[in-house]
Design an enzyme around this catalytic site. Structure first.
Site, mmCIF file in Angstrom:
data_model
loop_
_atom_site.group_PDB
_atom_site.id
_atom_site.type_symbol
_atom_site.label_atom_id
_atom_site.label_comp_id
_atom_site.label_asym_id
_atom_site.label_seq_id
_atom_site.Cartn_x
_atom_site.Cartn_y
_atom_site.Cartn_z
ATOM 1 N N HIS A 124 5.142 -5.336 6.668
ATOM 2 C CA HIS A 124 4.594 -5.518 5.461
ATOM 3 C C HIS A 124 5.666 -5.399 4.196
ATOM 4 C CE1 HIS A 124 2.182 -4.042 1.823
ATOM 5 N NE2 HIS A 124 0.943 -4.457 2.342
ATOM 6 N N ASP A 201 6.094 3.061 9.486
ATOM 7 C CA ASP A 201 5.131 2.851 8.609
ATOM 8 C C ASP A 201 4.089 3.066 9.193
ATOM 9 O OD1 ASP A 201 3.062 1.708 6.985
ATOM 10 O OD2 ASP A 201 4.377 -0.036 6.641
ATOM 11 N N LYS A 227 -6.304 4.576 3.444
ATOM 12 C CA LYS A 227 -6.684 3.813 4.724
ATOM 13 C C LYS A 227 -7.258 4.656 5.734
ATOM 14 C CE LYS A 227 -3.211 0.365 3.876
ATOM 15 N NZ LYS A 227 -3.785 -0.877 3.366
ATOM 16 N N CYS A 365 0.481 -9.457 2.477
ATOM 17 C CA CYS A 365 1.724 -8.988 2.178
ATOM 18 C C CYS A 365 2.842 -8.969 3.137
ATOM 19 C CB CYS A 365 1.427 -7.404 1.687
ATOM 20 S SG CYS A 365 0.474 -7.391 0.490
#
Ligand code: 7TS
Length: 407
Positions: A124, A201, A227, A365
């Site tokens: 990302h 991540d 999220k 992204c």
């Protein structure tokens, strides 16, 4: 009977109890943000309605109550990821800020000219640009770990890239655009053997599978509250204590100090050293309820439901002529990225919105990944615990309808 026939969790999410544009809502964009259960919403409402106060300062009941709830979230998150100590759990604004913190504090301090940072092809932008900013300043070099057409990291290439010049590896646990689950435990062992630190991540992993920082042995881990059934405005940075201790503060301000004089300021202990200023208190408190929700459903249960849904969605969508799925890794989470021959993803998403289906369209992204796939954009359906087969069927019917329209 499968949970998907009569999903008991749907009632916990008020967004699903509404008709939008005359249609039942099929919410298939949990990768962008998950819906919030009523327990999270109520807790935040309570904070603003009756329990507003700042944290870590007042000696009155309201402030102590807010501080207790705020710090209880730290314990809950710490337990969720099996952190060795609560002080290794730092509140940030989100995954993006957590990665920027490590780039600006750790990398900016310890990188030297010619050092290398390894990132994968499927990152990302928030796991690319922060490293570019620091690499430019420190004259460090970013190298890319390649992937295969199925969307899996090429481990042999990774091993070759892991020379003594590599100081930092930063990889996504679950790709938001492909769904690939990367072998981060193995990647961590290899990074450490080469003398590098590794950041993971976990934005798309945390609400979908067990994340155990001690088992993975990662040095840094980032994720976002929104999220994982929590609110926006809060995220987490987990770090190994020895690394966090030697890192300078990221931002200066209230709460992160010990003693301030104009001549010299000393800093607060972990985790407060990295938490300057008034935090997003309601969001942190809400996040505590989101962690409770994950524990209430059980992360293994979430994974089981999502795996079943992913299987159903993959089979259903694959049966549409001209539909291509991007990301077919063996180890995959509940994301289906796709395109339909001859149809622009933007038109597709706009038209199926009229059928009540909410999906994401675009480059997600992840422009370097789109370049690798040779597409400008994909459509993406991402699933969560509150989805059911009806949602997938609604997506399927909408896609077939739009396809017919263009024929
Ligand atoms: N990393 C990954 C893998 C992500 O999917 C996202 C957000 C981020 C980092 C950034 O998280 P933030 O909370 O700091 O913004 N991904 C998406 C997405 O896929 N659609 O909208 C946001």
């Amino acid at each position: 009977m499968s949970i998907l026939e009569n999903n008991p969790y749907r009632k916990d999410f008020p967004v699903l109890n509404q008709i939008i544009n005359g249609k039942r809502l099929a919410y298939l964009d949990s990768g962008a943000t998950t819906l919030k259960p009523v327990t999270v919403i109520d807790e935040m409402d309570l904070y603003y309605r009756l329990e507003t106060a700042n944290v870590h300062r007042g000696l009155y009941w309201l402030s102590e109550n807010a501080t207790t709830k705020f710090e209880a979230t730290r314990d809950k998150v710490s337990n969720l990821i099996n952190s060795p100590d609560r002080k290794q759990v730092i509140f940030t604004k989100g995954t993006t800020e957590s990665i920027n913190l490590v780039a600006q504090s750790y990398a900016r301090t310890f990188l030297n000219v010619g050092d290398e940072i390894l990132l994968s092809q499927m990152e990302h932008h928030s796991n690319i640009v922060p490293w570019q900013l620091v690499a430019e300043e420190k004259k460090a070099i970013i190298k890319v770990i390649p992937i295969n057409p199925q969307g899996e990291i090429l481990m042999d290439e990774y091993k070759k890239l892991l020379t003594p010049k590599v100081k930092i590896v930063s990889v996504v646990y679950v790709s938001n655009a492909l769904g690939t689950i990367n072998p981060v435990k193995e990647m961590t062992t290899l990074a450490h053997a080469a003398g590098a630190v590794i950041m993971v991540d976990a934005a798309q992993a945390i609400a979908h599978k067990k994340v155990d920082v001690q088992d993975l042995d990662v040095d840094f881990l980032a994720f976002s509250g929104h999220k994982m059934f929590g609110p926006t405005g809060v995220g987490i940075l987990y770090g190994k204590e020895a690394l966090l201790e030697k890192m300078p503060p990221y931002q200066g301000g209230g709460d992160m100090i010990d003693v301030v004089t104009f001549e010299k300021t000393t800093y607060n202990n972990l985790p407060h050293k990295f938490e300057a200023g008034t935090p997003s208190i309601s969001a942190v408190i809400g996040l505590g309820k989101a962690v409770d929700y994950i524990n209430h459903v059980g992360i293994e249960n979430i994974k089981k439901v999502e795996d079943e849904l992913l299987d159903y969605a993959t089979k259903r969508l694959s049966s549409i002529p001209g539909l291509k799925i991007y990301g077919t890794a063996k180890n995959k989470a509940s994301v289906v990225s796709f395109g339909i021959e001859g149809l622009h993803p933007q038109d597709l998403a706009t038209l199926i919105d009229k059928e009540g289906v909410a999906i994401r369209t675009g480059h997600h992204c992840a422009q370097p990944l789109m370049k690798f796939l040779c597409v400008p954009a994909t459509c993406r359906a991402s699933l969560s615990i509150y989805n059911n087969k009806e949602d997938i069927d609604q997506l399927y019917d909408a896609l077939v309808k739009v396809k017919k329209f263009f024929e």
